[in-house]
Design a protein around this motif. Structure first.
Motif, PDB file in Angstrom:
ATOM      1  N   LYS A   1      44.159   3.879  76.014  1.00 27.08           N
ATOM      2  CA  LYS A   1      44.310   5.094  75.196  1.00 27.08           C
ATOM      3  C   LYS A   1      44.806   6.258  76.056  1.00 27.08           C
ATOM      4  CE  LYS A   1      41.706   8.196  72.168  1.00 27.08           C
ATOM      5  NZ  LYS A   1      42.700   8.281  71.123  1.00 27.08           N
ATOM      6  N   CYS A  24      48.533   5.783  76.823  1.00 30.38           N
ATOM      7  CA  CYS A  24      49.356   6.080  75.645  1.00 30.38           C
ATOM      8  C   CYS A  24      49.384   7.577  75.354  1.00 30.38           C
ATOM      9  CB  CYS A  24      48.848   5.302  74.436  1.00 30.38           C
ATOM     10  SG  CYS A  24      49.076   3.514  74.614  1.00 30.38           S
ATOM     11  N   ASN A  65      45.865  -1.475  68.220  1.00 33.34           N
ATOM     12  CA  ASN A  65      46.118  -0.231  67.478  1.00 33.34           C
ATOM     13  C   ASN A  65      46.538   0.890  68.421  1.00 33.34           C
ATOM     14  OD1 ASN A  65      45.439  -1.460  65.085  1.00 33.34           O
ATOM     15  ND2 ASN A  65      43.418  -0.536  64.932  1.00 33.34           N
ATOM     16  N   THR A  66      45.875   0.967  69.560  1.00 31.26           N
ATOM     17  CA  THR A  66      46.184   2.009  70.542  1.00 31.26           C
ATOM     18  C   THR A  66      47.593   1.827  71.093  1.00 31.26           C
ATOM     19  OG1 THR A  66      43.843   2.111  71.130  1.00 31.26           O
ATOM     20  CG2 THR A  66      45.382   3.110  72.671  1.00 31.26           C
ATOM     21  N   ASP A 113      50.111   2.772  68.437  1.00 26.25           N
ATOM     22  CA  ASP A 113      50.160   4.230  68.333  1.00 26.25           C
ATOM     23  C   ASP A 113      50.961   4.825  69.486  1.00 26.25           C
ATOM     24  OD1 ASP A 113      49.365   6.650  66.938  1.00 26.25           O
ATOM     25  OD2 ASP A 113      48.065   7.052  68.656  1.00 26.25           O
ATOM     26  N   VAL A 164      54.632   4.331  68.807  1.00 25.46           N
ATOM     27  CA  VAL A 164      55.075   5.258  67.760  1.00 25.46           C
ATOM     28  C   VAL A 164      55.216   6.670  68.335  1.00 25.46           C
ATOM     29  CG1 VAL A 164      54.389   6.364  65.584  1.00 25.46           C
ATOM     30  CG2 VAL A 164      54.223   3.885  65.827  1.00 25.46           C
ATOM     31  N   VAL A 212      43.795   0.877  60.126  1.00 24.58           N
ATOM     32  CA  VAL A 212      44.390   1.731  61.161  1.00 24.58           C
ATOM     33  C   VAL A 212      45.713   1.136  61.645  1.00 24.58           C
ATOM     34  CG1 VAL A 212      44.044   2.737  63.465  1.00 24.58           C
ATOM     35  CG2 VAL A 212      42.120   2.597  61.866  1.00 24.58           C
ATOM     36  N   THR A 213      45.759  -0.178  61.808  1.00 24.33           N
ATOM     37  CA  THR A 213      46.990  -0.854  62.251  1.00 24.33           C
ATOM     38  C   THR A 213      48.120  -0.581  61.271  1.00 24.33           C
ATOM     39  OG1 THR A 213      45.509  -2.658  62.939  1.00 24.33           O
ATOM     40  CG2 THR A 213      47.867  -3.043  63.154  1.00 24.33           C
ATOM     41  N   ASN A 216      48.287   1.749  58.896  1.00 23.13           N
ATOM     42  CA  ASN A 216      48.592   3.184  58.795  1.00 23.13           C
ATOM     43  C   ASN A 216      49.446   3.664  59.966  1.00 23.13           C
ATOM     44  OD1 ASN A 216      47.160   3.251  56.439  1.00 23.13           O
ATOM     45  ND2 ASN A 216      45.442   4.421  57.236  1.00 23.13           N
ATOM     46  N   THR A 217      49.187   3.128  61.151  1.00 22.37           N
ATOM     47  CA  THR A 217      49.983   3.492  62.337  1.00 22.37           C
ATOM     48  C   THR A 217      51.437   3.067  62.142  1.00 22.37           C
ATOM     49  OG1 THR A 217      48.046   3.271  63.768  1.00 22.37           O
ATOM     50  CG2 THR A 217      50.194   3.208  64.842  1.00 22.37           C
ATOM     51  N   GLN A 257      53.074   5.198  59.435  1.00 23.17           N
ATOM     52  CA  GLN A 257      53.378   6.517  60.018  1.00 23.17           C
ATOM     53  C   GLN A 257      54.678   6.462  60.828  1.00 23.17           C
ATOM     54  OE1 GLN A 257      51.137   9.473  59.997  1.00 23.17           O
ATOM     55  NE2 GLN A 257      53.047  10.403  60.624  1.00 23.17           N
ATOM     56  N   GLY A 258      54.801   5.426  61.662  1.00 22.35           N
ATOM     57  CA  GLY A 258      55.993   5.280  62.488  1.00 22.35           C
ATOM     58  C   GLY A 258      57.253   5.064  61.665  1.00 22.35           C
TER      59      GLY A 258
END
Length: 198
Positions: free
Chosen positions: A53, A56, A84-85, A88, A91, A117-118, A120-121, A124-125
């Motif tokens: 994290k 990133c 997920n991290t 993100d 992205v 979360v995966t 949604n990430t 979002q991208g």
């Protein structure tokens, strides 16, 4: 902590790493993580996730992937939070094609089961680059795979459609969200729609 014999448990070190991350001292956190590895603290998945994290957050996702390799070398199994991290991070660095490749790899190779979360990430991208159709398709895939889309997923796409002046599509998605999927809109949903109408 490093002077004590025996060394404190990894949990105590993780608490310190977590505190540094919350204060956004990402470089200090990575320095501490490196020291932990050098003195032989048995780092676990939680420690590695925090370090990834930090990488990133510093726009050093390549270093995050190097730490993923560290997971495999130490026989630490990466979890959905790890991936997920990394998604993100990709992205954040506008590396959407690489994020898409990683996402597909997660599903095809069953490295982990993507969660809300995966998805949604990724949504979002995709919306960040104006790929609203693909993002909507991903929303459908999410539902098909048994991962119920939340208000955040819908908000991202509705907002992107409004910004791209596709107000009819935004309202169609809004109707689907409220009347078919029974997902309650929030203030962000309404703000996006009002902004789009204006």
């Amino acid at each position: 902590m490093t002077q004590r014999q025996p060394l404190p448990s990894v949990i105590k070190f993780n608490q310190l790493l977590n505190a540094l991350t919350k204060m956004k001292h990402f470089s200090s956190c990575l320095h501490l993580f490196k020291q932990m590895s050098l003195i032989g603290v048995p780092v676990d998945a939680y420690s590695i996730n925090i370090a990834i994290k930090c990488c990133c957050s510093l726009f050093r996702t390549k270093d995050g992937f190097a730490l993923l390799g560290c997971c495999f070398r130490r026989a630490v199994v990466p979890d959905v939070c790890t991936f997920n991290t990394l998604l993100d991070g990709l992205v954040l660095e506008d590396r959407i094609l690489e994020a898409e490749i990683l996402f597909k790899k997660l599903i095809k190779q069953k490295l982990c089961e993507p969660d809300v979360v995966t998805y949604n990430t990724m949504i979002q991208g995709l919306c960040k680059f104006g790929y609203n159709d693909i993002a909507t398709g991903l929303l459908r895939l999410m539902d098909e795979r048994g991962c119920k889309p939340d208000v955040v997923a819908y908000n991202i796409i509705v907002d992107s459609l409004c910004k791209d002046k596709m107000i009819d599509d935004a309202f169609n998605l809004f109707k689907e969200m409220v009347f078919h999927k029974l997902v309650l809109p929030d203030v962000i949903t309404y703000n996006s729609l009002i902004h789009g109408l204006l």
